[in-house]
Design a protein around this motif. Structure first.
Motif, short mmCIF file in Angstrom:
data_model
loop_
_atom_site.label_atom_id
_atom_site.label_comp_id
_atom_site.label_asym_id
_atom_site.label_seq_id
_atom_site.Cartn_x
_atom_site.Cartn_y
_atom_site.Cartn_z
N ILE A 36 60.95 63.81 31.70
CA ILE A 36 61.95 63.08 30.78
C ILE A 36 63.01 63.19 31.16
CG2 ILE A 36 61.71 62.43 28.66
CD1 ILE A 36 59.63 64.14 27.26
N SER A 37 63.38 61.62 30.92
CA SER A 37 64.77 61.19 30.89
C SER A 37 66.02 60.86 29.66
CB SER A 37 64.72 59.13 32.29
OG SER A 37 63.94 58.38 31.42
N ALA A 93 53.94 63.36 21.04
CA ALA A 93 54.81 63.06 21.40
C ALA A 93 54.55 62.83 23.37
CB ALA A 93 56.59 64.05 21.42
N LEU A 94 54.59 64.13 23.64
CA LEU A 94 54.02 63.64 25.16
C LEU A 94 53.07 63.22 25.92
CD1 LEU A 94 54.61 67.81 26.10
CD2 LEU A 94 56.07 66.11 26.77
N LEU A 95 51.76 62.89 25.30
CA LEU A 95 51.26 62.08 25.44
C LEU A 95 51.72 60.21 25.15
CD1 LEU A 95 47.96 63.77 23.70
CD2 LEU A 95 48.81 63.07 26.40
N LEU A 96 52.25 60.47 24.42
CA LEU A 96 53.09 59.22 23.98
C LEU A 96 54.16 58.70 24.98
CD1 LEU A 96 52.69 56.31 22.28
CD2 LEU A 96 54.81 57.75 21.16
N ASN A 100 54.12 59.48 27.95
CA ASN A 100 53.25 59.21 29.08
C ASN A 100 52.37 57.93 29.52
OD1 ASN A 100 52.60 60.02 32.14
ND2 ASN A 100 51.20 60.88 31.32
N ILE A 101 52.30 57.50 27.49
CA ILE A 101 51.82 56.29 28.10
C ILE A 101 52.66 55.28 28.67
CG2 ILE A 101 50.69 54.47 26.24
CD1 ILE A 101 48.78 57.23 25.20
N LEU A 102 53.98 55.46 27.29
CA LEU A 102 55.18 54.38 27.84
C LEU A 102 55.69 54.36 29.20
CD1 LEU A 102 56.34 54.75 23.97
CD2 LEU A 102 54.56 52.70 24.94
N ASP A 103 55.22 55.60 29.11
CA ASP A 103 56.74 55.60 30.47
C ASP A 103 56.04 55.36 31.72
OD1 ASP A 103 58.30 56.58 31.67
OD2 ASP A 103 56.98 57.81 33.02
#
Length: 182
Positions: free
Chosen positions: A118-119, A156-159, A161-164
């Protein structure tokens, strides 16, 4: 033993010395010995992992604590009312307050996996903190807290990933999903 966090010490300093935040060259004298001693004792009880300051800030922090202790020792042994030594014109109380105001009140355990993929460091640290808190809750057999915090981290990780990845739905897919849902 009560857990001490940086914001508690900053708050204590601000209550006793309301101008400490804005007055770098504030003076303290022998009558302030109990307050300076309390600041030193509270700082000694801080978990080391919460002291997340740069090398220069840390040196100023340590100097501030040592200058307070030296002044207390001098006042107790020789009397007088000379103020503690300053550093670059800044009071030791100011130096300690300034350094601690930049420190977090909680940080994940070093054993908690870093989320280097995660950057956004702030987001990664926040998720890491949730994972660490969930792990701690699980070890305390606090299953409800562990479940909620784990769910928060997963969400938070799913969100992220969706945004990334940039997942979006086109209008035809959205209409199909809406008609199926009805």
């Amino acid at each position: 033993m009560t857990k001490v966090v940086p914001s508690q010490i900053v708050s204590f300093i601000d209550r006793i010395y309301p101008t400490a935040k804005s007055n770098p060259n504030m003076s303290v004298y022998s009558a302030d010995s109990p307050v300076l001693g309390a600041i030193i004792d509270l700082a000694d009880d801080l978990p080391i992992e919460l002291l997340t300051m740069s090398g220069d800030e840390y040196a100023s922090y340590v100097f501030g604590l040592e200058a307070m202790q030296a002044a207390i020792d001098r006042w107790n042994h020789r009397g007088g009312d000379d103020p503690p030594r300053t550093h670059e014109g800044k009071s030791p109380v100011y130096l300690v307050r300034e350094a601690l105001s930049k420190c977090p009140d909680q940080t994940p355990s070093p054993q908690t996996t870093a989320l280097s993929f995660i950057s956004d460091r702030q987001l990664a640290d926040s998720i890491r903190l949730d994972i660490d808190s969930a792990t701690n809750a699980l070890h305390r057999n606090d299953f409800k807290a562990a479940t909620v915090l784990s769910g928060s981290a997963m969400e938070a990780l799913l969100l992220w990933n969706i945004l990334d990845v940039g997942i979006t739905s086109n209008s035809e897919d959205a209409q199909k999903h809406q008609s199926i849902a009805r």
